[in-house]
Structure formats: structure tokens, C-alpha cells
Design an enzyme around this catalytic site. Structure first.
Site, PDB file in Angstrom:
ATOM      1  N   SER A  62       0.973  -1.204  -0.095  1.00 52.60           N
ATOM      2  CA  SER A  62       0.176  -0.047  -0.086  1.00 52.60           C
ATOM      3  C   SER A  62       0.808   1.216  -0.137  1.00 52.60           C
ATOM      4  O   SER A  62       1.354   1.586   0.875  1.00 52.60           O
ATOM      5  CB  SER A  62      -0.898   0.009   1.198  1.00 52.60           C
ATOM      6  N   LYS A  76      -7.334   1.939  -2.614  1.00 51.26           N
ATOM      7  CA  LYS A  76      -6.877   1.645  -1.233  1.00 51.26           C
ATOM      8  C   LYS A  76      -6.852   2.978  -0.255  1.00 51.26           C
ATOM      9  O   LYS A  76      -7.271   2.758   0.859  1.00 51.26           O
ATOM     10  CB  LYS A  76      -5.397   0.881  -1.327  1.00 51.26           C
ATOM     11  N   LYS A  82       0.148   6.343   8.472  1.00 44.92           N
ATOM     12  CA  LYS A  82       1.350   6.326   7.017  1.00 44.92           C
ATOM     13  C   LYS A  82      -0.113   6.362   6.061  1.00 44.92           C
ATOM     14  O   LYS A  82       0.394   7.204   4.796  1.00 44.92           O
ATOM     15  CB  LYS A  82       1.865   5.118   6.956  1.00 44.92           C
TER      16      LYS A  82
END
Lengths: 295, 295
Positions: free
Chosen positions: A93, A169, A237
Site C-alpha cells: 500500500s 486503497k 502512514k
């Protein structure tokens, strides 16, 4: 098929083993951290360059954008070994913007590239039930699809442009974070106003407020059990990817920005490695009131 | 049982008719707006005082806190007519704090009080499938329960204290608003970054981002059809209840406050009577980008 696999952590290990069990040959680069199970299942080569040279497909499953860049283009990296016509699948990701650049560089070597981040966590990786969001040309997706079928269930080809899988995502991580904050604000409000948050959650489960987050994460908030699950550190993140890309795109995402600040507050109080449902602690801290006082 | 019903609007009409169809006698106060169907089903009396005097149970279903106060304690109101031992059921969505005061005053007249706001809208009211969130003493809840069964399905007794039903409804409205904003920020981000928002929604439906809002409201955002449904004007009222009560309770609800500002922006652009999923317009306005450009 000969499949190179780079990144054999908590997620990568079960994903690679599911490919092996599906009848493929695994090639992995030497790392001190390789488990005995992986060493038994795979051919271990000196580095990712050697892995790429011996593989038809190379899959990456590493933590962040910089890790993908190093694994592809760093010393001993994938790009140096790729055969013409190979396929690179990045299941990490990472940044949608950087993904477009990586794909261009790999395409320039005569290879296909798809970005295919996942959700579903360790449980989904083991059960081969991951949700997989895929960006890349139709032909490249078609090549990768039989491998995705060995690792996941809900597989969607988002778009023919590289980066659209990563964009999806990021959208997922925005919604999950904001649904967590929704549950946190609502439950802390209800408890502080004198209602039992467990009863409130139960009443809301059938209606328009219902969500997987209300089902799973709100229960953790009420019980006060925050063992991960998915760590705040990682969700920070992902929201950083969202907010950095949004700034580049000229978009304002006010609630995403606030949720990131709430995660930062929980981290400041020592909670960076708690499950992301612990975002509720930031709302509790702001109001000097704990959900546990009530339940 | 003789049931007085005050507030025969879009919601109140089908709720009252479901009670009538359940075998009860309806008493309603004269209003120019009473429909022929209600006039045929009910005994129409001069005012709410007369209605209360002839009823065992009085149900209120009016728009806001001030409307409940006037209906109960204003000239020709319910309180002046209540028989000792009657039950008052307020099914409006109003302030949890004011509810406690209203209940005390009604209790002082020797009557029971339960607050029982609903969700499910006109569709749920007609189908007798409303979610009903109830605050009030056990005995009062037990008296009201057979009537709730004629109007709803998911009936939860939140707590023995009056106001806990209203608190639960406010929590519901917080979650719905913030889940709408979650979907709005995620879809606008995805579309602006070049992904098809319909594909993104489809990919996210099975995972942790899934919710009733992603199912229903996100589809409206993608189609750009904002006929209500539930109007922004009413959701603004509910978030005002949340933020006013939160301030009194010493709680900070940052994302609820932002969502309220987003509704205000859509209203400023003429959208106060659009469905609440039109909150997405505020995110579009901030980024000078429309979801429709992409789909």
C-alpha cells in the site's frame, strides 16, 4: 509459473504460501528473517536481481513507498534482473503518484506493471480471502488474475491506469478512519450524556448508522481492548498518503485531516502501536472523559 | 386503548394509522392540515387538552424541541388535560437535555413519560419497521412496548433515565453524517486522482469500509441524484442538538462540527432541501471539482 516474491512479512508469508499451494514455484531473496517454512517452500537466491532473473512474475509486498522504490531500483533490486516480458505486481500500500512513475520505468524495460494493494489483514491473507484493488492495463490484469484468485476473493479491476488500485486503497483507508471517528464521537457523546454505549451500539446496528466499523471497532472501544488488529502507526502512514496526494491534487479533505490529528494525539500518549480503534482515546482526552467510566 | 396523537405530518400519519389498524381508538386535535384519511380514522377534538383528557396514552410526533414544549405546555396543550396515570410518549427527535425537564414536569402531574425517537423515515413509518430508541423507567417502557410493536421492528430500551432515547438518536445522526462525509471525501479523492468512483465503491463494499451509507448515500453521490430522502435542513437541526449538548457536557466533537459546517456550505449554495448525501457538494466546492466530471 515461476514467481519471485519480495517482502515476506506478516502479510507476504501467507500470500506466498498460498501461491506455492496453488502449484507455482517460489523464488525469494535471502534475508536473515526468512522463516523455516518459507525456506522449505521456496528457492532462496542471493538478491532480488537474481530472483527477477529467474521469474516470470515478481510480486512485492513491503511496508511503504520508499521500500518499493529500493526493492525495484536499489542495489541488487528487481529492475536490474527483469527479463523482457515479465510482470511486476506491487501489492504493497503506497503512493498512487509514485506508483505511476514506478510503472513507467518498469514498462520502459519491456515489462508489465500492476498495482494491487489489499485489505483484509493477516486473517484475510491466511484464508486467501483478501480484497484486492487493481490498477493497470487490461492485458496485465488478465495475466495477474489467476494469481490474485489464489490470494483473495473480492478482486476488482479499478482502472487501466496504473495508480488507480493504490487510489482505491487510499479511499478505503479514508473511509475506515472516518467511520472509526464517527463511532468514537457518537459513543463518547452518548456515554457522557448518560446512556450505555453498548446499548446505543446495539440499537444503531440495524439502521442507517450500521457499518463494519460499528460492528468491529466500536465493540473494541466499548470493551477498551486495543491490541492490534491494524496499528495506528500504519493508518497514519495511509492518511499521510491521502493528505499528501490531496494537496498535490488541490483537494481539501477536512475530516481526513482531523482524523490524522486524532491519531497523532493518541500516538503522543504512547498509543502508536495500538489498534486504530483506539482513535477514541483522542476524543476521550479532548473531553476529559473515558468511555470505560460508563460501561 | 384510547390513544391521543399530536403531530400528524409525513411521519405521524402512517404511525397513527398503524395504531388504528392495531385495534386502538385515535384522538387527534383539530388542524386545517388533517387529511381526509386521518379524519375518517380518528375522533377530532378541539385541541390537545381535550385529546389528553380523553386518552390513556398521548403520543407526540412534531419537528423540534420548541414544538414539543408548545404541544405539552402551551395554551390548549397536553399537560392541561392529562388524567392522573396517563402515559406520554414523545417520538419526536429533540434535545436530550430538554427531554429530562419535560419528563420531570409530566411526572409531577402523576403521569409516566418515555422519549422514543425513531429512525427509518417515511418508508419505515408506513411499513411499521421503524427503529425506536427508548428512554424511560422500566414500567413506562413496558406500557409503551405493545404500541411500539405496531409501529416499529428494532425496539431498544436504552436506559431507565429519560433522555437516553434522544441521546441514542443524536448518536445515530452523528454517525450517519460522519459516514456520509467519509464516503464524500473518499469518492471525491478517488475521482480527482483518476479512478472511477463507481468502481471504487464496488471494491470497498465487501470490506472494512462497508456501511449502509456506502451502499445507499454513496450511490446517490455517484449518480448525482439528491431528491430527499432526509433533508440537509433536518440533519443540520440534529447536529445542532449534538453540538449544543456536547458543549454543555464539556465534550469536543471535531468531525461532527466540520460536518455541520459542510451542511451549512451546501445550504448556502441553495441545497438545504436536498438529501443529506448532497454533503458531497461541499467537498466538491472546496476542491473545485465535481464527481460528475469523472463518472
Amino acid at each position: 509459473m515461476k514467481i519471485g516474491f519480495v517482502g515476506l512479512g506478516i502479510m507476504g508469508r501467507p500470500m506466498a504460501l498460498n501461491l506455492k499451494n496453488g502449484g507455482h514455484d517460489l523464488l525469494v531473496p535471502e534475508r536473515a528473517s526468512l522463516t523455516a517454512e518459507i525456506r522449505a517452500a521456496a528457492t532462496v537466491l542471493a538478491d532480488a536481481t537474481a530472483v527477477a532473473a529467474g521469474s516470470d512474475v515478481v510480486i512485492l509486498m513491503v511496508p511503504d513507498t520508499g521500500d518499493v522504490e529500493r526493492a525495484l531500483f536499489g542495489a541488487g533490486g528487481v529492475a536490474a534482473g527483469l527479463k523482457n516480458g515479465s510482470l511486476v505486481i506491487d501489492m504493497s500500500s503506497i503512493s498512487p503518484v509514485a506508483t505511476k512513475e514506478f510503472a513507467k520505468k518498469i514498462n520502459a524495460l519491456g515489462c508489465d506493471y500492476v498495482d494491487a494493494p489489499v485489505s483484509g489483514g493477516e486473517v484475510g491473507a491466511k484464508a486467501a480471502s483478501l480484497t484486492i484493488m487493481v490498477g493497470g492495463p487490461d492485458a496485465a490484469f488478465a495475466r495477474a488474475k489467476p494469481l490474485f484468485d489464489l490470494m483473495g476473493k473480492n478482486i476488482t479491476h479499478i482502472g487501466a491506469e496504473n495508480g488507480t488500485g493504490q487510489t482505491c486503497k487510499v479511499a478505503n483507508q479514508i473511509i475506515v478512519a472516518l467511520n472509526i471517528q464517527a463511532a468514537a464521537e457518537a459513543l463518547v457523546f452518548a456515554a457522557r450524556a448518560g446512556a450505555d454505549p453498548a446499548k446505543v451500539r446495539e440499537a444503531l446496528m440495524g439502521g442507517f448508522a450500521s457499518s463494519r466499523v460499528l460492528e468491529v471497532h466500536a465493540e473494541r472501544m466499548i470493551k477498551g481492548t486495543f491490541n492490534p488488529g491494524f496499528r495506528i502507526r500504519l493508518h497514519q502512514k495511509d492518511l499521510n498518503l491521502a493528505l499528501t496526494a490531496a494537496r498535490e491534487l488541490g483537494l481539501s479533505l477536512p475530516n481526513t485531516a482531523i482524523a490524522q490529528q486524532m491519531f497523532t494525539s493518541v500516538a503522543a500518549h504512547g498509543g502508536a502501536d495500538l489498534d486504530h480503534s483506539a482513535l477514541v482515546k483522542a476524543i476521550e482526552i479532548l473531553g476529559d472523559f473515558s468511555l470505560q467510566d460508563k460501561t
